[in-house]
Design a protein around this motif. Structure first.
Motif, PDB file in Angstrom:
ATOM      1  N   THR A  34      31.783  36.735 -54.047  1.00 46.70           N
ATOM      2  CA  THR A  34      31.223  38.164 -53.587  1.00 46.70           C
ATOM      3  C   THR A  34      32.578  39.057 -53.778  1.00 46.70           C
ATOM      4  N   LYS A  54      35.393  31.751 -53.974  1.00 43.34           N
ATOM      5  CA  LYS A  54      36.191  32.676 -52.898  1.00 43.34           C
ATOM      6  C   LYS A  54      35.601  32.487 -51.479  1.00 43.34           C
ATOM      7  N   GLU A  92      40.828  41.609 -51.580  1.00 41.83           N
ATOM      8  CA  GLU A  92      41.546  40.425 -51.446  1.00 41.83           C
ATOM      9  C   GLU A  92      41.136  39.212 -52.217  1.00 41.83           C
ATOM     10  N   ASP A 144      31.302  36.661 -47.066  1.00 43.88           N
ATOM     11  CA  ASP A 144      31.976  36.720 -48.340  1.00 43.88           C
ATOM     12  C   ASP A 144      32.711  35.390 -48.539  1.00 43.88           C
ATOM     13  N   ASP A 189      35.699  39.479 -44.046  1.00 45.74           N
ATOM     14  CA  ASP A 189      36.528  40.352 -44.685  1.00 45.74           C
ATOM     15  C   ASP A 189      36.385  41.605 -43.988  1.00 45.74           C
TER      16      ASP A 189
HETATM   17 ZN    ZN Z   1      35.864  40.286 -49.894  1.00 39.42          ZN
END
Ligand code: ZN
Ligand code: BES
Ligand code: ZN
Length: 506
Positions: A382, A273, A357, A296, A278
């Motif tokens: 995360t 990710k 997301e 993130d 974020d």
């Molecule tokens: Zn996030």
């Protein structure tokens, strides 16, 4: 800084500090006195300290002795407590080694020598590797942004000493090789920490792609990055939707390392990710602690750094790294709660909360991973605050369908002390992510948040798969011996050691 292994005796070894690790064991301490020589000033000092209880080998103990002039060659003797003998583990070696070098650094030592402590039946190679990790990860600082006033004295060399040429059964050459490998893996971990700690005014999806490309060029793996046009062409709707509110472009990064001699060897695919910040988007996060969301992209950092390590180790294995990168921002063009997107595999998802997301961007990568006919796919993210609520910062949450890989990661996690803890993904939880208007929705409500996130991901997998939720372990809130506050680079050691094992290279 160089780490050496050398056959030599400390008494005549030229060094600013020589380190001895001491267990909390009075008999052991009394026995160790013989090494100072009879009736020497050092013997006198140490025996008084043991008798008075001022030297006990407790874990937080750090004692410095100054030899009389001409007595022995080292300028200082640094005694580092190891704690209770039955609790001495490789993890205690990592921690004690970190404490030792930090202490020597405050004493402005440029050269350090040390005897490694015995840890049960572990070979010198294994103990030395743990010490190297503690040393390098313990000295790590993210201090690039400070106006430097007083430069710290850099450590030039650290030497692991052996009087007889053997360290717990291993030769000097064997230990030196283990040291080199541990240095390489620690440097990869540091690379991940640096990426995690970089502030988000310097770090966008294009930056992650640049870091991956540079690493690929230097270390030997192929890197391709998709921009907006290719993302649209390949229907990577999750990445596009999440990035929609940002003024920056999204990226999907593909890293390919082909080390296997067998042409048809199935790869292991690592998915990260890569949310470079974020905010939560329109479902915006509260202000307190939002700054932590600069990391993130820790899953992405771990994947990029692991590919670097694997390529530098030249492992005979095929590894693919995939990173979904976007910046989750609120704006007039941002995705709204209630929006519906339809993925390349035909599955539609209702975006009930724009702050969930991570699963949206990972889904594109999990679909893409099918192309490789993978042996196993491991995603790192995360992903949820719920995972932190469940497990704190102590262990990574593990979910998935690859039973053999789960076992392997559990074992290696315990060894490298990047532990994973399995959470269940029972089918009953699937109810929670049913949507009234699409095939699934991206949030499952209040309960079992880490699990419903994993179940969302599972819908995009048709191969053996593992999800590692590193929300709690990718950042540390307080510094400990070899883990500083901030980005930890978690799972680089875990994955690299798993891939070493998978490749059959011991
Ligand atoms: Zn996030
Ligand atoms: N990046 C966060 C998760 C996170 C939280 C990481 C704390 C590290 C520390 C993720 O994108 C997120 O916001 N998740 C939401 C999901 C919720 C809206 C279902 C969460 O956990 O609150
Ligand atoms: Zn979020």
């Amino acid at each position: 800084m160089k780490i050496n292994v050398q056959k030599a005796n400390w008494k005549t070894f030229r060094t600013d500090s020589v380190v001895f690790f001491q267990p909390e064991d009075k008999k052991w301490l009394e026995n160790s006195l013989q090494y100072y020589g009879k009736n020497t000033p050092l013997h006198g000092q140490a025996s008084q300290m043991i008798a008075s209880g001022d030297m006990s080998g407790k874990k937080d103990e750090q004692i410095v002795l100054y030899p009389a002039s001409g007595e022995v060659t080292p300028k200082r003797i640094v005694l580092i407590g190891l704690g209770k003998p039955d609790k001495i583990s490789l993890e205690q070696v990592r921690r004690a080694a970190a404490r030792a070098v930090k202490k020597a650094q405050t004493l402005k030592s440029k050269t350090i020598a040390m005897y490694l402590p015995r840890v049960g039946k572990n070979s010198g190679e294994i103990v030395a590797a743990a010490a190297v990790e503690g040393i390098l990860l313990g000295l790590y600082k993210f201090d690039r942004f400070f106006k430097k006033e007083e430069p710290v004295t850099p450590i030039e060399t650290i030497t692991f000493l052996t009087d007889d040429g053997k360290i717990f059964g291993s030769t000097v050459a064997q230990v030196a090789k283990a040291v080199q490998r541990a240095e390489l893996i620690s440097q990869a971990t540091i690379f991940a920490r640096d990426m995690e700690n970089e502030p988000s005014n310097n770090k966008f999806p294009e930056t992650l792609a640049k870091w991956a490309s540079e690493a690929g060029r230097k270390s030997g793996f192929k890197v391709t990055a998709f921009g907006p046009a290719e993302l649209r062409k390949n229907k990577m709707v999750g990445i596009l939707a999440v990035n929609q509110g940002s003024v920056k472009e999204a990226r999907f990064i593909i890293m390919e390392y082909k080390g296997s001699k067998k042409a048809d060897s199935k790869p292991i695919v690592l998915v990260g990710k890569g949310i470079t910040f974020d905010t939560g988007g329109i479902s915006i996060k509260p202000a307190a602690g939002m700054g932590d969301m600069k990391s993130d992209m820790s899953g992405a950092a771990t994947v990029i750094a692991t590919l670097k390590a694997v390529a530098e180790l030249k492992l005979p294995i095929n590894v693919i790294g995939l990173v979904s990168s976007a910046e989750n921002m609120p704006s007039g063009s941002a995705t709204r709660p209630g929006d519906i997107i339809t993925y390349a595999n035909g599955l539609s998802a209702e975006i009930d909360n724009t702050d969930a997301e991570g699963r949206l961007v990972l889904a594109d990568a999990l679909i893409w991973a099918q192309k490789y006919n993978p042996k196993s796919v491991i995603d790192l993210a995360t992903l949820t605050g719920a995972c932190v609520v469940a497990l704190g910062h102590v262990t990574t949450g593990m979910m998935g369908t690859d039973e053999a890989m789960k076992k392997q990661l559990k074992k290696i996690g315990d060894e490298v002390y990047e532990r994973v803890c399995e959470l269940p993904i029972y089918e009953e939880y699937e109810e929670l992510i049913k949507s009234d208007v699409a095939d699934i929705k991206n949030v499952g409500g209040r309960w079992a948040g880490a699990i419903t996130a994993a179940l969302f991901l599972k819908r995009f997998t048709d191969y053996p798969w593992i999800h590692l939720d590193i929300a709690g372990t990718a950042r540390s809130e307080a510094a400990s011996d070899y883990i500083p506050k901030g980005g930890t680079g978690v799972a680089v050691r875990l994955l690299t050691h798993m891939l070493i094992e998978e490749s059959g290279k011991k």
